[in-house]
Design an enzyme around this catalytic site. Sequence first.
Site, PDB file in Angstrom:
ATOM      1  N   GLY A  25      -9.119  -2.042   6.459  1.00 48.02           N
ATOM      2  CA  GLY A  25      -9.894  -3.137   5.876  1.00 48.02           C
ATOM      3  C   GLY A  25      -9.490  -4.484   6.444  1.00 48.02           C
ATOM      4  O   GLY A  25     -10.327  -5.378   6.612  1.00 48.02           O
ATOM      5  N   ASN A  32       0.874  -1.174   0.000  1.00 48.45           N
ATOM      6  CA  ASN A  32       0.000   0.000   0.000  1.00 48.45           C
ATOM      7  C   ASN A  32       0.915   1.230   0.000  1.00 48.45           C
ATOM      8  O   ASN A  32       1.504   1.578   1.020  1.00 48.45           O
ATOM      9  CB  ASN A  32      -0.873  -0.028   1.248  1.00 48.45           C
ATOM     10  N   ASN A  87     -15.503   0.937   1.699  1.00 49.19           N
ATOM     11  CA  ASN A  87     -14.425   0.067   1.250  1.00 49.19           C
ATOM     12  C   ASN A  87     -14.978  -1.352   1.220  1.00 49.19           C
ATOM     13  O   ASN A  87     -15.666  -1.771   2.161  1.00 49.19           O
ATOM     14  CB  ASN A  87     -13.247   0.153   2.213  1.00 49.19           C
ATOM     15  N   ASN A 120      -2.212   1.070   6.952  1.00 52.65           N
ATOM     16  CA  ASN A 120      -0.873   0.873   6.406  1.00 52.65           C
ATOM     17  C   ASN A 120      -0.095   2.185   6.387  1.00 52.65           C
ATOM     18  O   ASN A 120       1.099   2.222   6.682  1.00 52.65           O
ATOM     19  CB  ASN A 120      -0.967   0.287   4.992  1.00 52.65           C
ATOM     20  N   CYS A 132      -5.930   5.464   7.517  1.00 53.04           N
ATOM     21  CA  CYS A 132      -5.348   4.375   6.735  1.00 53.04           C
ATOM     22  C   CYS A 132      -4.367   3.636   7.626  1.00 53.04           C
ATOM     23  O   CYS A 132      -3.402   4.222   8.109  1.00 53.04           O
ATOM     24  CB  CYS A 132      -4.645   4.905   5.484  1.00 53.04           C
ATOM     25  N   GLY A 155      -5.078  -1.440   5.643  1.00 56.75           N
ATOM     26  CA  GLY A 155      -4.948  -1.734   7.067  1.00 56.75           C
ATOM     27  C   GLY A 155      -6.264  -1.729   7.807  1.00 56.75           C
ATOM     28  O   GLY A 155      -6.576  -2.669   8.553  1.00 56.75           O
TER      29      GLY A 155
END
Length: 272
Positions: free
Chosen positions: A218, A12, A188, A74, A72, A216
């Site tokens: 997700g 990512n 998502n 990641n 996020c 991440g």
Amino acid sequence: MIAFTKMQGAGNDYIYIDNRNEVVKNPAELSPKISDRHFGVGSDGLVLICSSDKADIRMRMFNPDGSESEMCGNASRCVARFAWERFFQKEKDEFDLETGAGIKHIVIHHNGKNFQSATIDMGAPILEPEQIPVAAPTNRIRIDGREFTCVSMGNPHAVTFVDSVQTAPVLTKGPAYEMDKAFPRKANIEFVEVLSPTHAKMRVWERGTGETLACGTGSCATLVACVLNGKTEREIDLELLGGTLHIEWREDNSHVMMTGPAEFVFEGTFDE
């Protein structure tokens, strides 16, 4: 000219800019330009690392379409490594990160001065439909004949289980699911293949971005959905297209812990 650093966490990839002095004035305009993989640097989005009056540092994350996302996972690990090495000179192994989804506690794992991984306390999942948000009486919905378990990790996710992620309709159905009327703020979409009680695979169609190699938040939503549906234990290795993340949903405080890599790719300057 704006100095940037490209980093990736499990594939990512984002563009990171030290914005403590507010060098970026219009991130919603910059993100589509710098994220473009043909005419820009190329990334899954733009992350600004900012000063914070609530935590040690703050991150703002923008998708390639210019929209701002709450969080996020990641990217938060990459921000953690960036700050650990460049702001804290590798002397502060635990600190707090302010995000649009609240303050996240970070623990850096290292061997002396060599970064190994980071663990992010992603907080407790949100399962109430109106808070995810999802326009339904429960967080279990059906779209086009497919069942989804909806979870928020500070941003909305809809998880569906498939026989194989390789043949899952990520590219053909993901765009429509993201925009479905059930999701007031879009969503998502995670397609999950369970391999064992402690191992699963996932592909993701990210809101405002498209398919990415990892997500991440997700991944955290995926574990929660797996446990709620009796698919796995509360701690798993989740295999993504870009790598593997270790996810744990703790029973004592309901917090989801995410551990994974964060790597520098290259640095440069970008002419706005």
